[in-house]
Design a protein around this motif. Sequence first.
Motif, PDB file in Angstrom:
ATOM      1  N   THR A 104      19.229  55.210  41.561  1.00  0.00           N
ATOM      2  CA  THR A 104      20.686  55.258  41.409  1.00  0.00           C
ATOM      3  C   THR A 104      21.083  56.355  40.422  1.00  0.00           C
ATOM      4  O   THR A 104      22.039  57.107  40.666  1.00  0.00           O
ATOM      5  N   ASN A 111      24.775  63.896  42.853  1.00  0.00           N
ATOM      6  CA  ASN A 111      26.188  63.915  43.225  1.00  0.00           C
ATOM      7  C   ASN A 111      26.960  64.917  42.370  1.00  0.00           C
ATOM      8  O   ASN A 111      27.853  65.615  42.861  1.00  0.00           O
ATOM      9  N   HIS A 116      25.413  64.800  48.061  1.00  0.00           N
ATOM     10  CA  HIS A 116      25.823  63.408  48.203  1.00  0.00           C
ATOM     11  C   HIS A 116      24.782  62.645  49.012  1.00  0.00           C
ATOM     12  O   HIS A 116      24.574  62.913  50.181  1.00  0.00           O
ATOM     13  N   SER A 118      23.391  58.729  49.924  1.00  0.00           N
ATOM     14  CA  SER A 118      23.612  57.295  49.921  1.00  0.00           C
ATOM     15  C   SER A 118      22.252  56.600  49.936  1.00  0.00           C
ATOM     16  O   SER A 118      21.398  56.926  50.757  1.00  0.00           O
ATOM     17  N   THR A 120      21.961  53.239  50.322  1.00  0.00           N
ATOM     18  CA  THR A 120      22.033  52.004  51.098  1.00  0.00           C
ATOM     19  C   THR A 120      21.320  52.101  52.441  1.00  0.00           C
ATOM     20  O   THR A 120      20.760  51.116  52.912  1.00  0.00           O
ATOM     21  N   ASP A 121      21.312  53.283  53.042  1.00  0.00           N
ATOM     22  CA  ASP A 121      20.645  53.427  54.335  1.00  0.00           C
ATOM     23  C   ASP A 121      19.204  53.906  54.206  1.00  0.00           C
ATOM     24  O   ASP A 121      18.501  54.026  55.205  1.00  0.00           O
TER      25      ASP A 121
END
Length: 152
Positions: A104, A111, A116, A118, A120-121
Amino acid sequence: MSNGEADNSMQPSSGAAGSGRHFVVKAAPRLTASGNSISLSEEEDQPVLLEAKLREIIISTNQLISSNHALDEALEECDDQDEDLLQALKENEDIISRKICDATRIAATLNKHGVHISLTDKMLQYNGSSVLKKMREQKEQSNKSDGDGIYL
């Protein structure tokens, strides 16, 4: 000796048994493709290196999560709780939470560089060990029941 190099010097140990000596080992420095050492601040200024580090963390975290799912299943099937499996499960859970925090943090740094990403995927969903949750609940219940009673 520069920061991050291995220090294999022998030093007296405070342990009672054994040779009375131990090795101090430090993490090897990260190197660029040309072999130059990278300091932590330089690493954070290089999105390509951060992406590579993030990929390492994602892969190892997903492997730990898969391992914990297998340990959870094995412990649920056993009547006896194998202490070695429980210890591995607890250690993996601690490492998983640290690695998720690291991922994270790196994603947030990327970022800032305009990359960018993610998580989560890319990372498996992990809500903790069901076996450890049951053990915690049982411990809480036994602590609550210990508090019930008449005190004189």
